[in-house]
Scaffold this motif. Structure first.
Motif, mmCIF file in Angstrom:
data_model
loop_
_atom_site.group_PDB
_atom_site.id
_atom_site.type_symbol
_atom_site.label_atom_id
_atom_site.label_comp_id
_atom_site.label_asym_id
_atom_site.label_seq_id
_atom_site.Cartn_x
_atom_site.Cartn_y
_atom_site.Cartn_z
ATOM 1 N N ASP A 82 -65.052 -16.774 9.697
ATOM 2 C CA ASP A 82 -65.387 -15.354 9.600
ATOM 3 C C ASP A 82 -66.095 -14.871 10.854
ATOM 4 N N TRP A 83 -67.011 -15.683 11.370
ATOM 5 C CA TRP A 83 -67.740 -15.299 12.577
ATOM 6 C C TRP A 83 -66.784 -15.201 13.762
ATOM 7 N N LEU A 84 -65.884 -16.179 13.897
ATOM 8 C CA LEU A 84 -64.932 -16.164 15.008
ATOM 9 C C LEU A 84 -63.946 -15.012 14.908
ATOM 10 N N SER A 85 -63.559 -14.641 13.696
ATOM 11 C CA SER A 85 -62.578 -13.566 13.527
ATOM 12 C C SER A 85 -63.120 -12.243 14.067
ATOM 13 N N HIS A 86 -64.421 -12.098 14.040
ATOM 14 C CA HIS A 86 -65.038 -10.890 14.598
ATOM 15 C C HIS A 86 -64.715 -10.753 16.094
ATOM 16 N N TYR A 87 -64.551 -11.870 16.780
ATOM 17 C CA TYR A 87 -64.302 -11.867 18.217
ATOM 18 C C TYR A 87 -62.818 -11.886 18.571
ATOM 19 N N GLU A 88 -61.956 -12.036 17.583
ATOM 20 C CA GLU A 88 -60.514 -12.027 17.859
ATOM 21 C C GLU A 88 -60.076 -10.715 18.496
ATOM 22 N N ARG A 89 -60.680 -9.625 18.073
ATOM 23 C CA ARG A 89 -60.324 -8.321 18.660
ATOM 24 C C ARG A 89 -60.573 -8.332 20.154
ATOM 25 N N PHE A 90 -61.670 -8.941 20.572
ATOM 26 C CA PHE A 90 -62.009 -9.027 21.994
ATOM 27 C C PHE A 90 -60.901 -9.756 22.742
ATOM 28 N N TRP A 91 -60.503 -10.929 22.232
ATOM 29 C CA TRP A 91 -59.479 -11.723 22.922
ATOM 30 C C TRP A 91 -58.130 -11.039 22.848
ATOM 31 N N ASP A 92 -57.780 -10.476 21.702
ATOM 32 C CA ASP A 92 -56.503 -9.777 21.579
ATOM 33 C C ASP A 92 -56.414 -8.653 22.598
ATOM 34 N N ASP A 93 -57.504 -7.886 22.748
ATOM 35 C CA ASP A 93 -57.527 -6.786 23.714
ATOM 36 C C ASP A 93 -57.353 -7.302 25.132
ATOM 37 N N HIS A 94 -58.059 -8.372 25.468
ATOM 38 C CA HIS A 94 -57.958 -8.928 26.824
ATOM 39 C C HIS A 94 -56.560 -9.477 27.106
ATOM 40 N N PHE A 95 -55.964 -10.151 26.135
ATOM 41 C CA PHE A 95 -54.619 -10.676 26.337
ATOM 42 C C PHE A 95 -53.599 -9.552 26.426
ATOM 43 N N ASP A 96 -53.776 -8.488 25.662
ATOM 44 C CA ASP A 96 -52.877 -7.336 25.753
ATOM 45 C C ASP A 96 -52.971 -6.695 27.136
ATOM 46 N N ARG A 97 -54.192 -6.533 27.641
ATOM 47 C CA ARG A 97 -54.358 -5.950 28.983
ATOM 48 C C ARG A 97 -53.753 -6.867 30.047
ATOM 49 N N LEU A 98 -53.921 -8.174 29.900
ATOM 50 C CA LEU A 98 -53.340 -9.116 30.851
ATOM 51 C C LEU A 98 -51.816 -9.027 30.822
ATOM 52 N N ALA A 99 -51.229 -8.954 29.642
ATOM 53 C CA ALA A 99 -49.772 -8.850 29.521
ATOM 54 C C ALA A 99 -49.275 -7.569 30.177
ATOM 55 N N ARG A 100 -49.977 -6.457 29.948
ATOM 56 C CA ARG A 100 -49.574 -5.199 30.585
ATOM 57 C C ARG A 100 -49.661 -5.305 32.097
ATOM 58 N N HIS A 101 -50.715 -5.939 32.591
ATOM 59 C CA HIS A 101 -50.903 -6.118 34.020
ATOM 60 C C HIS A 101 -49.787 -6.992 34.622
#
Length: 107
Positions: A82-101
């Motif tokens: 549960d604690w880690l899932s809170h941070y998944e949004r952070f990683w998902d956002d960063h990976f999405d930005r990296l993919a766009r880049h």
């Protein structure tokens, strides 16, 4: 979920040897001697680490004659998940930005 025991769970997984013990127990039940064979520490030290995991509810212990066997209790890792899932949004956002880049550079 028992919130009073959450700190015990996080404390129990804070030590690398205890995390490695949990990794071993994912494969199935293990006797203390089998677990100890994977570490360069004394059997009493392994038993102390297993006691921390047991006290946190992350493993169960069953006596089979003179042998103690340990089993993973994965449901107790729920607070960590549960604690880690809170941070998944952070990683998902960063990976999405990296993919766009990367896609932008490929064009």
């Amino acid at each position: 979920m028992n919130t009073t025991s959450q700190p015990e769970v996080f404390g129990a997984i804070s030590h690398p040897a205890r995390r490695q013990m949990l990794d071993l127990l994912v494969e199935g039940d293990h006797a203390v001697n089998a677990i100890a064979g994977n570490f360069k520490m004394s059997r009493p030290a392994v038993s102390q680490h297993l006691r921390v995991l047991l006290d946190a509810g992350l493993v169960t212990e069953q006596r089979c004659g003179r042998e103690r066997r340990y089993r993973l209790a994965p449901e107790r890792l729920g607070p960590v998940r549960d604690w880690l899932s809170h941070y998944e949004r952070f990683w998902d956002d960063h990976f999405d930005r990296l993919a766009r880049h990367l896609n932008k550079d490929a064009e």
